[in-house]
Design a protein around this motif. Sequence first.
Motif, PDB file in Angstrom:
ATOM      1  N   MET A  76      36.730  35.743  52.492  1.00  0.00           N
ATOM      2  CA  MET A  76      37.197  35.483  51.136  1.00  0.00           C
ATOM      3  C   MET A  76      36.668  36.581  50.216  1.00  0.00           C
ATOM      4  O   MET A  76      35.821  37.389  50.617  1.00  0.00           O
ATOM      5  CB  MET A  76      36.716  34.111  50.663  1.00  0.00           C
ATOM      6  CG  MET A  76      37.062  32.964  51.600  1.00  0.00           C
ATOM      7  SD  MET A  76      38.795  32.472  51.517  1.00  0.00           S
ATOM      8  CE  MET A  76      38.757  31.448  50.031  1.00  0.00           C
ATOM      9  N   GLN A  77      37.147  36.602  48.993  1.00  0.00           N
ATOM     10  CA  GLN A  77      36.618  37.545  48.012  1.00  0.00           C
ATOM     11  C   GLN A  77      35.925  36.785  46.884  1.00  0.00           C
ATOM     12  O   GLN A  77      36.360  35.697  46.490  1.00  0.00           O
ATOM     13  CB  GLN A  77      37.703  38.458  47.459  1.00  0.00           C
ATOM     14  CG  GLN A  77      38.896  37.780  46.831  1.00  0.00           C
ATOM     15  CD  GLN A  77      39.908  38.790  46.329  1.00  0.00           C
ATOM     16  OE1 GLN A  77      39.562  39.848  45.790  1.00  0.00           O
ATOM     17  NE2 GLN A  77      41.194  38.492  46.514  1.00  0.00           N
ATOM     18  N   ARG A  78      34.842  37.371  46.420  1.00  0.00           N
ATOM     19  CA  ARG A  78      34.052  36.762  45.348  1.00  0.00           C
ATOM     20  C   ARG A  78      33.933  37.757  44.198  1.00  0.00           C
ATOM     21  O   ARG A  78      33.537  38.914  44.406  1.00  0.00           O
ATOM     22  CB  ARG A  78      32.653  36.385  45.842  1.00  0.00           C
ATOM     23  CG  ARG A  78      31.705  35.905  44.733  1.00  0.00           C
ATOM     24  CD  ARG A  78      30.329  35.561  45.289  1.00  0.00           C
ATOM     25  NE  ARG A  78      29.446  35.097  44.231  1.00  0.00           N
ATOM     26  CZ  ARG A  78      28.566  35.876  43.589  1.00  0.00           C
ATOM     27  NH1 ARG A  78      28.455  37.165  43.907  1.00  0.00           N
ATOM     28  NH2 ARG A  78      27.797  35.379  42.638  1.00  0.00           N
ATOM     29  N   VAL A  79      34.286  37.311  43.010  1.00  0.00           N
ATOM     30  CA  VAL A  79      34.121  38.124  41.810  1.00  0.00           C
ATOM     31  C   VAL A  79      32.697  37.933  41.306  1.00  0.00           C
ATOM     32  O   VAL A  79      32.281  36.812  41.003  1.00  0.00           O
ATOM     33  CB  VAL A  79      35.141  37.733  40.729  1.00  0.00           C
ATOM     34  CG1 VAL A  79      34.883  38.533  39.456  1.00  0.00           C
ATOM     35  CG2 VAL A  79      36.566  37.975  41.221  1.00  0.00           C
ATOM     36  N   VAL A  80      31.951  39.018  41.232  1.00  0.00           N
ATOM     37  CA  VAL A  80      30.562  38.953  40.778  1.00  0.00           C
ATOM     38  C   VAL A  80      30.551  38.734  39.262  1.00  0.00           C
ATOM     39  O   VAL A  80      31.162  39.513  38.520  1.00  0.00           O
ATOM     40  CB  VAL A  80      29.811  40.242  41.139  1.00  0.00           C
ATOM     41  CG1 VAL A  80      28.382  40.204  40.607  1.00  0.00           C
ATOM     42  CG2 VAL A  80      29.821  40.451  42.651  1.00  0.00           C
TER      43      VAL A  80
END
Length: 280
Positions: A110-114
């Motif tokens: 998955m992708q995580r926005v910091v």
Amino acid sequence: FGHPTASALAGRIRALRAESDGGAGAALARPPLVPAPAADLHPLSANQEQMLVLFDLDRTSPVYNMAHVQQVEEKLDTDTVRRCLEALVERHPTLRTQLVEQDAETGVTMQRVVPMLEYELALDVFVEADAPGSSAASGSVPRREAFMARLYEAPFDLHAGPWVRFGLLRHASDAGGGSTLVAAMHHIAGDEWSTGVLDRELRALTSAAADTPSLSSQQLAALPALPQLTVQYTDFAHWQREVLSMVSESQLAYWRATLGHGGPAPLELPTDRPRPKLQT
């Protein structure tokens, strides 16, 4: 191929969309692109999944690094540039995104926005010293080229992030002065269209910051001159998966019927030994 001109193809698409029998026209009725529900993790788009496969084949390759260079007449100070760049990454969360392996067994990533509170801007600064003699001035050229090459060629870690790093080159007065802004970005975060967006917004941000030095990065990010962004790339990734789920079954059924039961035999190359998971 049956409608080989843009006009004929557009007419065919309009006809398909007008059909209401649940056939091809229904498959073309796409849902609107809207903001996705708030979440810590988001799916990857199909394009990002492709980039991840290529990254895992060779994590040291810079082949998908992209560079955007912008010349500025003023000799920008580091604080001004940092505020402008922080405003840029606040507006575009893709620039502060990382990959997260959610399930080690299935390999789903998955992708995580910091969040901005956790984000650390990667800014490298090179200041050319004013050199009275030509030999001293020419001596800075190799160092400048090494600085630029380091920004362009260093590989990105897609899992750790971020997917972009910035550089500020302040030129010597005897070289004309001014500054060069550099944004090195991995292709998973953008494309050539994206560099045009970066160019327009960086020019607007640096101009506003120079005119009003008291503006914070949050105020710069909300400049009236910049367009409001109602959706982001994570919203597109959600939308794309919804669209693909609508059309994939009908497309798979077509290929199953065309290729026969079970489909073609897998092609394993090279044939004299098993193909390794990672390239050597």
